[in-house]
Design an enzyme around this catalytic site. Structure first.
Site, PDB file in Angstrom:
ATOM      1  CG  ASP A  32      -1.990  -1.117   1.149  1.00 36.84           C
ATOM      2  OD1 ASP A  32      -1.950  -1.911   0.206  1.00 36.84           O
ATOM      3  OD2 ASP A  32      -2.833  -1.188   2.070  1.00 36.84           O
ATOM      4  CE  LYS A  83      -3.991  -4.362   1.201  1.00 34.18           C
ATOM      5  NZ  LYS A  83      -4.734  -3.319   1.937  1.00 34.18           N
ATOM      6  CB  CYS A 103      -2.207  -2.940   5.125  1.00 36.40           C
ATOM      7  SG  CYS A 103      -3.922  -2.361   5.006  1.00 36.40           S
TER       8      CYS A 103
HETATM    9  C1  VGL Z   1      -4.716   0.674   5.701  1.00 36.99           C
HETATM   10  C2  VGL Z   1      -6.274   1.521   7.141  1.00 36.99           C
HETATM   11  C3  VGL Z   1      -7.252   1.402   6.172  1.00 36.99           C
HETATM   12  C4  VGL Z   1      -3.280   0.275   5.475  1.00 36.99           C
HETATM   13  C5  VGL Z   1      -5.673   0.529   4.717  1.00 36.99           C
HETATM   14  O1  VGL Z   1      -2.836   0.237   4.310  1.00 36.99           O
HETATM   15  O2  VGL Z   1      -2.597   0.008   6.474  1.00 36.99           O
HETATM   16  N1  VGL Z   1      -5.017   1.150   6.903  1.00 36.99           N
HETATM   17  N2  VGL Z   1      -6.941   0.904   4.973  1.00 36.99           N
END
Ligand code: VGL
Ligand code: ZN
Length: 219
Positions: free
Chosen positions: A22, A120, A165
């Protein structure tokens, strides 16, 4: 010997993969769900990735009305918790909406050798911090099977956010039987109510190895 102590295949070994979690605009300073100093991981991951035989990327990729967004729950604010059918869910600001500029990978991320990108959190009703299994803990992304078919037995992780994540993906990599290591200084955390400390506690208990970039210097 417990499997958590199994030998880590070094980066260039085809049994190792770097899973880059991410590294997206919305998680950068100025983004919709900013992670402090999140952009610092970009050059580190670029250098690291160049040494790996396999690189896999993930991208948080939500529909605009995703159930993890506080905006979808009347009277609720970001960072509160609610109960969803699959369990407790932290509510977030709207972020990483499919095809938005915020959902794009950081423009300086340079990993042209990556051959798989897992998106995702695509189901409206179910969040997915993990690159392997969605928050209902049943729906898989297929990543474990992909890695096994390519002969991978060691998963290294880096990216954002360490305590969400990255941690969930690392725990699921272990649960799927991979030797697993998180490269701590190539991650940054959200750190919500001690979540960074808790994530390390849970990962260590599960046998996830905690490495620093310097530990890989000669590997
Ligand atoms: C994430 C919170 C919500 C992450 C993704 O990538 O850690 N955290 N969505
Ligand atoms: Zn998300």
């Amino acid at each position: 010997m417990p499997s958590s102590a199994a030998l880590l295949a070094p980066p260039a070994d085809p049994r190792a993969v770097l899973l880059v979690i991410d590294v997206q605009n919305d998680f950068m300073p100025g983004g919709r769900l900013p992670v402090a100093d999140g952009d610092a991981v970009v050059p580190l991951i670029n250098r690291l990735g160049a040494r790996f035989a396999h690189v896999v990327l993930t991208q948080d990729w939500h529909p605009a009305d995703h159930a993890s967004f506080a905006s979808q729950h009347a009277g609720r604010q970001p960072f509160e918790q609610i109960a969803l059918p699959y369990g407790a869910q932290t509510l977030w600001p709207d972020h990483c909406v499919q095809d938005s500029a915020g959902a794009a990978l950081h423009p300086d991320l340079a990993l042209p050798q990556a051959r798989l990108l897992i998106r995702k959190g695509c189901h409206r009703q179910v969040d997915s911090y993990s690159a392997f299994v969605e928050a209902d803990r049943r729906t898989t992304t297929g990543l474990a099977g992909y890695l096994r078919e390519r002969g991978v037995d060691t998963v290294y992780l880096a990216g954002l956010a360490l305590d969400f994540c990255v941690a969930w993906s690392a725990l699921d990599a272990r649960a799927a039987g991979f030797t697993t290591a998180v490269i701590d200084d190539a991650c940054r955390a959200i750190d919500l109510d001690g979540s960074r400390e808790r994530a390390w506690h849970d990962m260590t208990a599960a046998g996830v190895r905690r490495l620093q970039l310097r530990d890989l210097a000669s590997a």
